[in-house]
Design an enzyme around this catalytic site. Structure first.
Site, PDB file in Angstrom:
ATOM      1  N   ASN A 168     -10.248   0.698  -0.062  1.00 16.93           N
ATOM      2  CA  ASN A 168      -9.264   0.429   0.933  1.00 16.93           C
ATOM      3  C   ASN A 168      -9.781   0.838   2.362  1.00 16.93           C
ATOM      4  O   ASN A 168     -10.316   1.766   2.444  1.00 16.93           O
ATOM      5  CB  ASN A 168      -8.001   1.131   0.724  1.00 16.93           C
ATOM      6  CG  ASN A 168      -7.325   0.768  -0.783  1.00 16.93           C
ATOM      7  OD1 ASN A 168      -7.673  -0.022  -1.337  1.00 16.93           O
ATOM      8  ND2 ASN A 168      -6.163   1.446  -0.598  1.00 16.93           N
ATOM      9  N   ASP A 204       0.917  -1.247  -0.100  1.00 17.75           N
ATOM     10  CA  ASP A 204       0.045   0.203   0.006  1.00 17.75           C
ATOM     11  C   ASP A 204       1.003   1.206  -0.053  1.00 17.75           C
ATOM     12  O   ASP A 204       1.884   1.310   0.968  1.00 17.75           O
ATOM     13  CB  ASP A 204      -0.871   0.058   1.228  1.00 17.75           C
ATOM     14  CG  ASP A 204      -1.944   0.932   1.260  1.00 17.75           C
ATOM     15  OD1 ASP A 204      -2.489   1.367   0.088  1.00 17.75           O
ATOM     16  OD2 ASP A 204      -2.264   1.322   2.489  1.00 17.75           O
ATOM     17  N   ASP A 249       3.174   4.706  -5.407  1.00 20.57           N
ATOM     18  CA  ASP A 249       2.320   5.942  -5.127  1.00 20.57           C
ATOM     19  C   ASP A 249       3.559   6.983  -5.711  1.00 20.57           C
ATOM     20  O   ASP A 249       4.143   7.463  -4.910  1.00 20.57           O
ATOM     21  CB  ASP A 249       2.019   5.970  -3.628  1.00 20.57           C
ATOM     22  CG  ASP A 249       1.497   7.325  -3.324  1.00 20.57           C
ATOM     23  OD1 ASP A 249       1.180   8.157  -4.372  1.00 20.57           O
ATOM     24  OD2 ASP A 249       1.006   7.795  -2.584  1.00 20.57           O
TER      25      ASP A 249
HETATM   26  P1  13P Z   1      -8.587   4.626   6.040  1.00 19.85           P
HETATM   27  O1  13P Z   1      -7.744   4.246   7.037  1.00 19.85           O
HETATM   28  O2  13P Z   1      -9.290   6.008   5.834  1.00 19.85           O
HETATM   29  O3  13P Z   1      -9.675   3.262   5.776  1.00 19.85           O
HETATM   30  O4  13P Z   1      -7.832   4.442   4.502  1.00 19.85           O
HETATM   31  C1  13P Z   1      -7.205   3.170   4.055  1.00 19.85           C
HETATM   32  C2  13P Z   1      -6.326   3.431   2.938  1.00 19.85           C
HETATM   33  O5  13P Z   1      -6.626   4.078   2.045  1.00 19.85           O
HETATM   34  C3  13P Z   1      -5.454   2.404   2.792  1.00 19.85           C
HETATM   35  O6  13P Z   1      -4.416   2.892   1.734  1.00 19.85           O
END
Ligand code: 13P
Length: 291
Positions: A233, A88, A109
């Site tokens: 997400n 991520d 990213d």
């Molecule tokens: P939240 O923590 O707001 O659920 O976002 C998660 C996210 O976008 C991980 O990249």
């Protein structure tokens, strides 16, 4: 039916985009989180993506540990739904490390770079991922707020820039549409469906990713899915669920009764709370029964 290996997110996202539902990315932090996510997905016959931030990867002692733990867990538990292990908000170096460590999917990213540099770096990583059969997510615009040290101003994506990145052959595209990591402020203006529709218009069938899934009202989630979002997400909401359940256990003095101090007992309410949150998300995103 036999499928206990980590898979690329490509097929599950193509199916979700075509079927107008979204696959959840649940961010993981440790063994309990991972187990809660994969067992719930398996029970509900839903595909799932496990998200790992660079900070969470470091916390779990490194990407190789995470990949080994997750892939072995799928086998030991006999999980038969598709599970992708996804970096991520990766840096260029982090993405390369995950590719070498056994992840089945990465996000690069590059949204904080000038667009030409984002294109250049994304392109290199797309070639590597394609050669290895891994899926890759890229980002244009930015997600507001902060997640594990990744800070974004929350600017909406430029649809032409989205097209440039989509044309590189990424698997999925995260476009900033007014979404924020963590809690949404009381004066939040909501998602920019105008931006989402303009991006969709430019990128065609490319599955779109909605970050910051915590706290977005159900109707907005459903509208976003109808406009091409195929991956959502969720991170903070599972953390809150875990924290609340753990606090309640301790405040009720359960850790002081009998063997209530046993870590397996102490962590059980938090684990169940994550499972309940994941279930709620899979149901809302429409992926139940799609595995
Ligand atoms: P939240 O923590 O707001 O659920 O976002 C998660 C996210 O976008 C991980 O990249």
């Amino acid at each position: 039916m036999k499928m206990s290996k980590l898979v690329s997110a490509k097929d599950m996202l193509a199916k979700a985009a075509a079927g107008k539902y979204a696959v959840a990315q649940i961010n993981i932090n440790n063994l309990e989180w991972t187990k809660a996510a994969v067992i719930t997905a398996n029970e509900l016959r839903s595909p799932i993506i496990l998200g790992v931030s660079e900070g969470a990867g470091k916390y779990m002692t490194g990407f190789k540990t995470v990949a080994a733990m997750t892939s072995t867990m799928l086998e030991e538990l006999g999980i038969t739904v598709p599970v992708a292990l996804h970096l991520d908000h990766g840096t260029y170096e982090g993405a390369k490390k995950c590719i070498e460590s056994g992840f089945s999917s990465v996000m690069f990213d590059g949204s904080h770079y000038p667009i030409d540099e984002n294109v250049e770096k994304t392109k290199e990583l797309v070639a590597i991922c394609n050669a290895k059969g891994l899926s890759i997510e890229a980002e244009v615009g930015s997600i507001g707020g902060e997640e594990d040290g990744v800070i974004g101003a929350g600017e909406c994506a430029d649809p032409d820039e989205c097209k440039r990145i989509a044309d590189l052959g990424v698997t999925m595209l995260a476009a900033g549409i007014g979404n924020i990591h963590g809690a949404y402020p009381a004066d939040w203006k909501g998602l920019s469906f105008e931006t989402l529709a303009a991006v969709k218009e430019k990128v065609g069938n490319m599955p779109l990713v909605l970050h910051g899934g915590t706290g977005i009202p159900d109707e907005m989630i459903k509208h976003a899915i109808s406009l091409g979002v195929a991956k959502i997400n969720v991170n903070t909401e599972c953390q809150w669920a875990f924290q609340k359940a753990t606090r309640a256990y301790i405040e009720a003095g359960k850790d002081l009764e009998g063997k209530g101090f046993d870590p397996r007992k102490l962590l059980a309410p938090g684990y169940e709370a994550i499972k309940a949150t994941v279930k709620e998300k899979l149901e809302m995103f429409g992926s139940v029964g799609k595995a």
